[in-house]
Design a protein around this motif. Structure first.
Motif, PDB file in Angstrom:
ATOM      1  N   GLU A   8       1.122  -1.237  -0.570  1.00  0.00           N
ATOM      2  CA  GLU A   8       0.032  -0.038   0.444  1.00  0.00           C
ATOM      3  C   GLU A   8       0.470   0.816  -0.045  1.00  0.00           C
ATOM      4  O   GLU A   8       0.243   2.404  -0.849  1.00  0.00           O
ATOM      5  N   ALA A  11       2.373   1.351  -3.364  1.00  0.00           N
ATOM      6  CA  ALA A  11       1.372   2.026  -4.351  1.00  0.00           C
ATOM      7  C   ALA A  11       0.754   3.228  -4.306  1.00  0.00           C
ATOM      8  O   ALA A  11       1.215   4.880  -5.018  1.00  0.00           O
ATOM      9  N   TRP A  14       3.987   4.912  -6.044  1.00  0.00           N
ATOM     10  CA  TRP A  14       4.420   5.346  -7.614  1.00  0.00           C
ATOM     11  C   TRP A  14       3.248   6.389  -8.009  1.00  0.00           C
ATOM     12  O   TRP A  14       3.455   7.031  -9.065  1.00  0.00           O
ATOM     13  N   VAL A  15       1.721   6.291  -7.256  1.00  0.00           N
ATOM     14  CA  VAL A  15       0.660   7.304  -8.246  1.00  0.00           C
ATOM     15  C   VAL A  15       0.831   8.707  -8.185  1.00  0.00           C
ATOM     16  O   VAL A  15       0.988   8.864  -8.975  1.00  0.00           O
ATOM     17  N   VAL A  34       5.724  -3.172 -13.544  1.00  0.00           N
ATOM     18  CA  VAL A  34       5.620  -2.060 -12.285  1.00  0.00           C
ATOM     19  C   VAL A  34       5.487  -1.018 -13.902  1.00  0.00           C
ATOM     20  O   VAL A  34       6.616  -0.473 -14.027  1.00  0.00           O
ATOM     21  N   TRP A  92       1.430  -6.669  -6.626  1.00  0.00           N
ATOM     22  CA  TRP A  92       1.667  -6.228  -7.247  1.00  0.00           C
ATOM     23  C   TRP A  92      -0.192  -6.385  -8.280  1.00  0.00           C
ATOM     24  O   TRP A  92      -0.435  -5.874  -8.563  1.00  0.00           O
ATOM     25  N   SER A  95      -2.857  -7.773  -6.552  1.00  0.00           N
ATOM     26  CA  SER A  95      -4.126  -7.230  -6.365  1.00  0.00           C
ATOM     27  C   SER A  95      -4.588  -6.694  -6.916  1.00  0.00           C
ATOM     28  O   SER A  95      -5.080  -5.269  -7.078  1.00  0.00           O
ATOM     29  N   ARG A  97      -3.268  -3.908  -9.271  1.00  0.00           N
ATOM     30  CA  ARG A  97      -2.533  -3.079 -10.198  1.00  0.00           C
ATOM     31  C   ARG A  97      -2.161  -3.366 -11.565  1.00  0.00           C
ATOM     32  O   ARG A  97      -1.842  -4.195 -12.124  1.00  0.00           O
ATOM     33  N   GLN A 125      -2.987  -9.503 -17.759  1.00  0.00           N
ATOM     34  CA  GLN A 125      -2.599  -9.545 -16.143  1.00  0.00           C
ATOM     35  C   GLN A 125      -3.368 -10.459 -15.670  1.00  0.00           C
ATOM     36  O   GLN A 125      -1.946 -11.581 -15.349  1.00  0.00           O
TER      37      GLN A 125
END
Length: 133
Positions: A8, A11, A14-15, A34, A92, A95, A97, A125
């Motif tokens: 979390e 993530a 990363w955003v 990613v 990753w 989840s 993403r 994916q």
């Protein structure tokens, strides 16, 4: 010992545009990574980590977390604020993403051959999750 970033936290970073270094081999990276991750295979980290910034966090990812811990240790020893991503690309992808495929690390860049990197859709994916589980 390498510091670890839970999924979390990673993530969220990363955003916000956090720097991601993928230490897997090129074929693993090409199969799925990613989006925006920079490829630096583990075996090259000792000679390439001096090019990484020291003034911002660097999130290091691999398949499951073992190689990224090693790489983060090496980076930290050289002054890089490195964090190993807990669970790696497996967590990753599991989840749900975003995933990217191909060797380029940014969506807007083109390969020397002119083809744009494709982002992995739901079918891709699923294939990636099956491959890395």
């Amino acid at each position: 010992m390498a510091r670890e970033a839970r999924l979390e936290r990673f993530a969220a970073a990363w955003v916000e545009g956090g720097l991601v270094v993928d230490v897997r081999e090129p074929d693993e990276y090409e199969a799925g990574h990613v989006p925006g991750a920079r490829l630096i295979p583990l075996r090259t980290v000792p000679v390439r980590c001096d090019a990484l910034p020291t003034g911002r966090p660097v999130y290091v990812i691999c398949a499951g977390g073992n190689r990224s811990k090693t790489a983060a240790d090496w980076m930290t020893a050289r002054g890089v604020d490195a964090y190993s991503v807990a669970g790696g690309i497996l967590a990753w992808a599991a989840s749900g993403r975003p995933m990217a495929a191909g060797l380029l690390s940014a969506p807007a860049r083109q390969s020397p051959y002119g083809a744009r990197r494709a982002h992995a859709g739901p079918r891709e994916q699923f294939r990636l999750r099956a491959r890395f589980s």
